[in-house]
Design a protein around this motif. Structure first.
Motif, PDB file in Angstrom:
ATOM      1  N   ILE B  55       0.863  -1.180   0.000  1.00 44.59           N
ATOM      2  CA  ILE B  55       0.000   0.000   0.000  1.00 44.59           C
ATOM      3  C   ILE B  55       0.901   1.231   0.000  1.00 44.59           C
ATOM      4  N   ASP B  56       0.689   2.069  -1.000  1.00 44.38           N
ATOM      5  CA  ASP B  56       1.487   3.273  -1.136  1.00 44.38           C
ATOM      6  C   ASP B  56       0.857   4.382  -0.289  1.00 44.38           C
ATOM      7  N   LEU B  57       1.538   4.801   0.764  1.00 43.13           N
ATOM      8  CA  LEU B  57       1.005   5.893   1.592  1.00 43.13           C
ATOM      9  C   LEU B  57       1.407   7.225   0.968  1.00 43.13           C
ATOM     10  N   PRO B  58       0.650   8.300   1.262  1.00 39.97           N
ATOM     11  CA  PRO B  58       0.992   9.596   0.659  1.00 39.97           C
ATOM     12  C   PRO B  58       2.395  10.062   1.071  1.00 39.97           C
ATOM     13  N   GLY B  59       3.024  10.841   0.216  1.00 44.83           N
ATOM     14  CA  GLY B  59       4.337  11.396   0.543  1.00 44.83           C
ATOM     15  C   GLY B  59       4.214  12.465   1.618  1.00 44.83           C
ATOM     16  N   VAL B  60       4.890  12.259   2.743  1.00 43.61           N
ATOM     17  CA  VAL B  60       4.767  13.202   3.865  1.00 43.61           C
ATOM     18  C   VAL B  60       6.129  13.483   4.493  1.00 43.61           C
ATOM     19  N   TYR B  61       6.234  14.617   5.166  1.00 45.01           N
ATOM     20  CA  TYR B  61       7.469  14.961   5.864  1.00 45.01           C
ATOM     21  C   TYR B  61       7.423  14.517   7.315  1.00 45.01           C
ATOM     22  N   SER B  62       6.212  14.428   7.853  1.00 44.81           N
ATOM     23  CA  SER B  62       6.093  14.018   9.251  1.00 44.81           C
ATOM     24  C   SER B  62       4.748  13.351   9.451  1.00 44.81           C
ATOM     25  N   LEU B  63       4.488  12.898  10.658  1.00 44.31           N
ATOM     26  CA  LEU B  63       3.213  12.252  10.955  1.00 44.31           C
ATOM     27  C   LEU B  63       2.392  13.104  11.918  1.00 44.31           C
ATOM     28  N   SER B  64       2.518  14.419  11.790  1.00 42.53           N
ATOM     29  CA  SER B  64       1.848  15.306  12.731  1.00 42.53           C
ATOM     30  C   SER B  64       0.350  15.384  12.503  1.00 42.53           C
ATOM     31  N   ALA B  65      -0.112  14.921  11.338  1.00 41.61           N
ATOM     32  CA  ALA B  65      -1.538  14.952  11.005  1.00 41.61           C
ATOM     33  C   ALA B  65      -2.076  16.363  10.843  1.00 41.61           C
ATOM     34  N   TYR B  66      -1.251  17.273  10.336  1.00 39.60           N
ATOM     35  CA  TYR B  66      -1.760  18.612  10.039  1.00 39.60           C
ATOM     36  C   TYR B  66      -2.297  18.699   8.627  1.00 39.60           C
ATOM     37  N   SER B  67      -1.962  17.739   7.781  1.00 32.48           N
ATOM     38  CA  SER B  67      -2.584  17.707   6.457  1.00 32.48           C
ATOM     39  C   SER B  67      -3.284  16.368   6.304  1.00 32.48           C
ATOM     40  N   ARG B  74      -0.706   8.316   9.095  1.00 28.51           N
ATOM     41  CA  ARG B  74      -0.642   8.000  10.509  1.00 28.51           C
ATOM     42  C   ARG B  74      -1.781   7.056  10.926  1.00 28.51           C
ATOM     43  N   ASP B  75      -2.994   7.333  10.477  1.00 33.22           N
ATOM     44  CA  ASP B  75      -4.113   6.457  10.814  1.00 33.22           C
ATOM     45  C   ASP B  75      -3.902   5.052  10.280  1.00 33.22           C
ATOM     46  N   PHE B  76      -3.336   4.993   9.071  1.00 28.02           N
ATOM     47  CA  PHE B  76      -3.119   3.676   8.492  1.00 28.02           C
ATOM     48  C   PHE B  76      -2.165   2.858   9.359  1.00 28.02           C
ATOM     49  N   ILE B  77      -1.078   3.474   9.768  1.00 29.06           N
ATOM     50  CA  ILE B  77      -0.085   2.741  10.556  1.00 29.06           C
ATOM     51  C   ILE B  77      -0.637   2.381  11.933  1.00 29.06           C
ATOM     52  N   LEU B  78      -1.397   3.286  12.514  1.00 32.11           N
ATOM     53  CA  LEU B  78      -1.937   3.016  13.848  1.00 32.11           C
ATOM     54  C   LEU B  78      -3.058   1.973  13.837  1.00 32.11           C
ATOM     55  N   THR B  79      -3.937   2.041  12.842  1.00 29.88           N
ATOM     56  CA  THR B  79      -5.115   1.180  12.899  1.00 29.88           C
ATOM     57  C   THR B  79      -4.987  -0.089  12.056  1.00 29.88           C
ATOM     58  N   GLU B  80      -4.238  -0.023  10.952  1.00 26.59           N
ATOM     59  CA  GLU B  80      -4.143  -1.197  10.086  1.00 26.59           C
ATOM     60  C   GLU B  80      -2.973  -2.092  10.462  1.00 26.59           C
ATOM     61  N   LEU B 220      -0.013  14.830  22.705  1.00 26.07           N
ATOM     62  CA  LEU B 220      -0.776  15.784  23.514  1.00 26.07           C
ATOM     63  C   LEU B 220       0.134  16.892  24.014  1.00 26.07           C
ATOM     64  N   LEU B 221       1.315  16.510  24.459  1.00 28.38           N
ATOM     65  CA  LEU B 221       2.249  17.519  24.962  1.00 28.38           C
ATOM     66  C   LEU B 221       2.791  18.382  23.838  1.00 28.38           C
ATOM     67  N   GLU B 222       2.799  17.816  22.643  1.00 28.73           N
ATOM     68  CA  GLU B 222       3.252  18.582  21.486  1.00 28.73           C
ATOM     69  C   GLU B 222       2.193  19.593  21.053  1.00 28.73           C
ATOM     70  N   GLY B 223       0.973  19.431  21.603  1.00 26.15           N
ATOM     71  CA  GLY B 223      -0.111  20.350  21.255  1.00 26.15           C
ATOM     72  C   GLY B 223      -0.848  19.947  19.999  1.00 26.15           C
ATOM     73  N   ASP B 224      -1.017  18.660  19.788  1.00 28.42           N
ATOM     74  CA  ASP B 224      -1.662  18.132  18.591  1.00 28.42           C
ATOM     75  C   ASP B 224      -3.190  18.151  18.747  1.00 28.42           C
ATOM     76  N   ASP B 225      -3.872  18.887  17.874  1.00 25.37           N
ATOM     77  CA  ASP B 225      -5.337  19.002  17.976  1.00 25.37           C
ATOM     78  C   ASP B 225      -6.039  17.664  17.793  1.00 25.37           C
ATOM     79  N   GLU B 226      -5.524  16.848  16.870  1.00 24.94           N
ATOM     80  CA  GLU B 226      -6.130  15.541  16.605  1.00 24.94           C
ATOM     81  C   GLU B 226      -6.102  14.676  17.866  1.00 24.94           C
ATOM     82  N   ALA B 227      -4.969  14.693  18.542  1.00 26.85           N
ATOM     83  CA  ALA B 227      -4.836  13.898  19.762  1.00 26.85           C
ATOM     84  C   ALA B 227      -5.787  14.427  20.822  1.00 26.85           C
TER      85      ALA B 227
END
Lengths: 74, 663
Positions: B55-67, B74-80, B220-227
């Motif tokens: 499975i080809d995941l989108p090209g990303v610089y980080s897993l911060s979930a801002y885009s 990130r969801d794929f790695i966590l849930t799949e 959470l400590l990083e201030g991630d809205d998704e978390a």
């Protein structure tokens, strides 16, 4: 002297001291290595985005964001 | 061993597609990720007799979930829970690429690194100690040259081994005593069963394991809205409190975490990488010219003009050939079917109708080919760079410019080309205004009417249609930004990849994968559309004058009475929904005899001009509607586009008639 990266001259070095854009923007910049304490090389600064060299890659930063990256020219 | 699930991830421009092709071969499935418009590519391969699902995941610089891209990855790695995550790292840009690697390791994924562009490393007189890198990161590192297929077998073996035995050693990033203590406290709260996470979309998995707890507390400590969204309010509030305290001492936490990661990366890279001081590269010299303050924009327009001209000039003979082929085929089929109705349905309706859409295939494939060429060479990023300033003023992202330009050719590939935009709202806006860019199918209508009503001034009148389209697109962009997609375009932060020689194989495969979607999806919907139109034009009686289409036209005509158009003109507009060039054909069939004199008698000059403007603006053709539907994955957006365009078309046409009446 405190300045912003949008005012830096091309081919110079710039040390970032603070970044005042939103949280998502700070995070995206940080993931690309643009963060306080970092010294970047300004490659191109014309009328459009500012292009910098950071950690071996070239990153273009829109002027809106570039005006919120503070620091000093070295 | 059961089937392996292997995710491929990496920064943009690290040769992900090339490596993916090398691992899976040609058989790929291109679709969208559920609920969003990001392209999802899957494929299968075999290692030692074990079937591997890539499975080809989108090209990303980080897993911060801002885009969206980051969130998907990130969801794929966590849930799949893929068995292995192959992280493609650009060896010439180790430091920045390892940031993502480190985040993957923090997620406790089974990572294998494919160290790509090893040939360029040698060329640049750099030296990477792969063994040491492997030791420091605790995972397998396989040097590859994806475009030459080097190292692929070794990579496959490393994937299999990691799937069987896991990573060699677990690596932790140290965040310092204070922060770690805070992480521990949040972890404790998350583990406490009395506080349940309420809104987590992955109820079963949510915070069930140590791995997720650690990840979520860090975020959470990083201030991630998704978390923040997935945990209980009490925990979120405590995390915010802790973050505020830490920020007093250490400054912005997001930047602090990034800094700590980069510190670890820095210490690893210093020991594994030897490089000489870099002099000015080829890319820098190219950019000095291509991004020049004064030359940048003119050069960009010349390149675009060339791309445009190439697309249509090279495609022209093929387009003609396909047109002729379908024409002959239709006649031949119609001639060999005795039943008159069936002959008409198959010959004129199906073959003629589908043919009128398939004539765009050469254009579309060439457009995609040139797009892939520009993308792979690295120029596409520069085009966005050059145009960003202008686009920003009208509320569009720099990357929206290319699709707008492509719209002059055909809106279908243009709308597909918006895929390069990361922000969902920026992308939707770019899609919504695209049909206003006057595509080549509208040209025949302009030519017909300008020739009859504006003899001697054709070029100027036709040009005015294109300008009107651009003007309305700018207006709509400003309006939609103000009311629907409020806020500013997402910040323009874009890596400028080094210029690289594109590989033919890659470009052909990208072109084919994107182009075949047009044939398949638009083709099926178009087929349905033309059958409906044919039915309406031929029933109940056979003659078009008494057909359902005529009835509809006559019923609708009063609506268009203020504009002065006859029911025939209205029917032609209706048929034009299938494809705007069909307006011309329908007028011919409806008026019969000498079309020019018939039209000249039926329209005044002002009414004709209003009609042209209406054709420019009203309902996009079926193929475009299908493209909007497919790209936005929601019926809401094509319906919205249709509605605003009808209203806009009517308003503009009415204004033209009103103003024309005064002159």
């Amino acid at each position: 002297m405190r300045s912003m990266i949008s005012l830096a001259s091309a081919r110079g070095l710039f040390r970032i001291t603070s970044i005042a854009c939103g949280r998502g923007c700070v995070n995206k910049l940080a993931s690309m290595g643009i963060m306080p304490g970092e010294v970047v090389r300004v490659i191109n600064n014309g009328s459009g985005p500012v292009m910098v060299e950071v950690k071996g890659s070239r990153v273009a930063i829109g002027r809106g964001v570039a005006m919120k990256i503070y620091g000093e020219e070295l | 061993m059961k089937e392996l699930k292997v995710a491929i991830i990496g920064n943009p421009n690290v040769g992900k597609t090339t490596l993916f092709n090398a691992l899976t071969g040609e058989k790929q499935h291109v679709g969208n990720w559920p609920g969003v418009t990001v392209e999802k590519i899957e494929g299968y391969g075999k290692v030692d007799g074990v079937r591997v699902h890539y499975i080809d995941l989108p090209g990303v610089y980080s897993l911060s979930a801002y885009s969206i891209d980051e969130k998907i990855a990130r969801d794929f790695i966590l849930t799949e829970n893929p068995d292995v995550v192959v992280d493609i790292v650009d060896a010439t840009n180790l430091e920045r690429n390892l940031y993502l690697t480190l985040q993957l390791l923090e997620l406790k994924a089974n990572v294998v690194i494919a160290l790509n562009f090893m040939d360029e490393v040698e060329k640049r007189r750099m030296d990477i100690d792969v063994k040491k890198l492997q030791e420091f990161l605790g995972i397998k590192v396989v040097p590859v040259v994806a475009r030459e297929g080097k190292g692929i077998e070794e990579l496959k073996r490393a994937i299999l081994e990691t799937a069987r035995h896991g990573v060699i050693r677990k690596v932790e990033v140290g965040y310092g005593r204070d922060v770690e203590r805070a992480i521990l406290e949040i972890e404790g709260m998350l583990a406490d069963e009395r506080i349940k996470c309420r809104h987590c979309p992955f109820a079963k998995l949510c915070l069930g394991s140590d791995r997720e707890r650690h990840w979520v507390s860090t975020r959470l400590l990083e201030g991630d809205d998704e978390a923040n969204k997935v945990v209980d309010r009490e925990i979120a509030l405590r995390a915010m409190e802790l973050r505020r305290e830490l920020e007093k001492k250490y400054g912005d936490m997001a930047a602090y975490f990034a800094k700590k990661r980069y510190e670890l990366i820095g210490s690893i890279v210093r020991q594994c990488l030897k490089m000489e001081e870099m002099e000015e590269t080829f890319s820098d010299r190219m950019d000095r010219v291509l991004l020049d303050k004064y030359l940048g924009i003119p050069i960009f327009f010349v390149i675009m003009w060339l791309a445009f001209k190439l697309t249509f000039d090279v495609a022209a003979p093929f387009t003609l050939l396909i047109e002729k082929l379908f024409d002959e085929l239709g006649k031949w089929v119609a001639g060999s079917i005795p039943n008159e109705t069936m002959a008409s349905l198959i010959g004129e309706g199906i073959i003629g109708g589908v043919g009128s859409v398939l004539v765009f295939v050469p254009n579309i494939f060439l457009l995609f080919f040139i797009l892939a060429l520009l993308e792979d060479s690295g120029y596409m990023a520069r085009a966005a760079f050059v145009m960003d300033r202008v686009m920003y003023r009208i509320g569009l992202h720099g990357k929206a410019f290319i699709p707008m330009l492509l719209g002059f050719g055909c809106n279908v590939p243009a709308i597909m080309a918006t895929r390069t935009m990361e922000d969902e709202r920026d992308r939707l806006l770019a899609i919504m205004i695209n049909p206003l860019m006057s595509c080549s199918a509208r040209l025949p209508v302009y030519v017909l009417f300008a020739g009859i009503f504006f003899a001697g001034k054709e070029a100027g009148v036709i040009m005015s249609m294109y300008l009107l389209g651009i003007l309305l697109a700018v207006m709509m962009a400003l309006l939609l930004r103000k009311f629907l997609f409020q806020g500013k375009p997402s910040p323009f932060i874009m890596e400028m990849p080094p210029y690289r020689l594109p590989t033919l194989r890659n470009i052909v495969s990208t072109t084919w994968n994107r182009g075949k979607m047009f044939i398949k999806k638009a083709g099926t919907i178009i087929l349905l559309g033309v059958i409906i139109i044919w039915f309406l034009a031929n029933f109940p009686d056979g003659g078009i004058e008494e057909s359902f289409l005529a009835m509809i036209g006559k019923a609708m005509q009063p609506l268009f009475a203020p504009l002065g158009w006859s029911w025939r003109a209205v029917v032609a507009l209706l048929a034009g929904v299938v494809g705007k060039e069909i307006v011309v054909g329908s007028l011919g069939a409806l008026y019969g005899g000498n079309l020019s004199s018939a039209l000249a008698a039926d329209f005044t000059q002002v009414e004709a001009f209003a009609y042209m403007a209406f054709v420019l603006i009203y309902v996009p053709c079926i193929a475009t509607i299908a493209a909007i539907w497919q790209e936005t994955r929601s019926i809401k957006w094509p319906l919205f586009t249709i509605t605003y365009e009808i209203l806009l078309a009517y308003g503009v046409a009415l204004a033209i008639v009103a103003i024309g009446g005064l002159i």
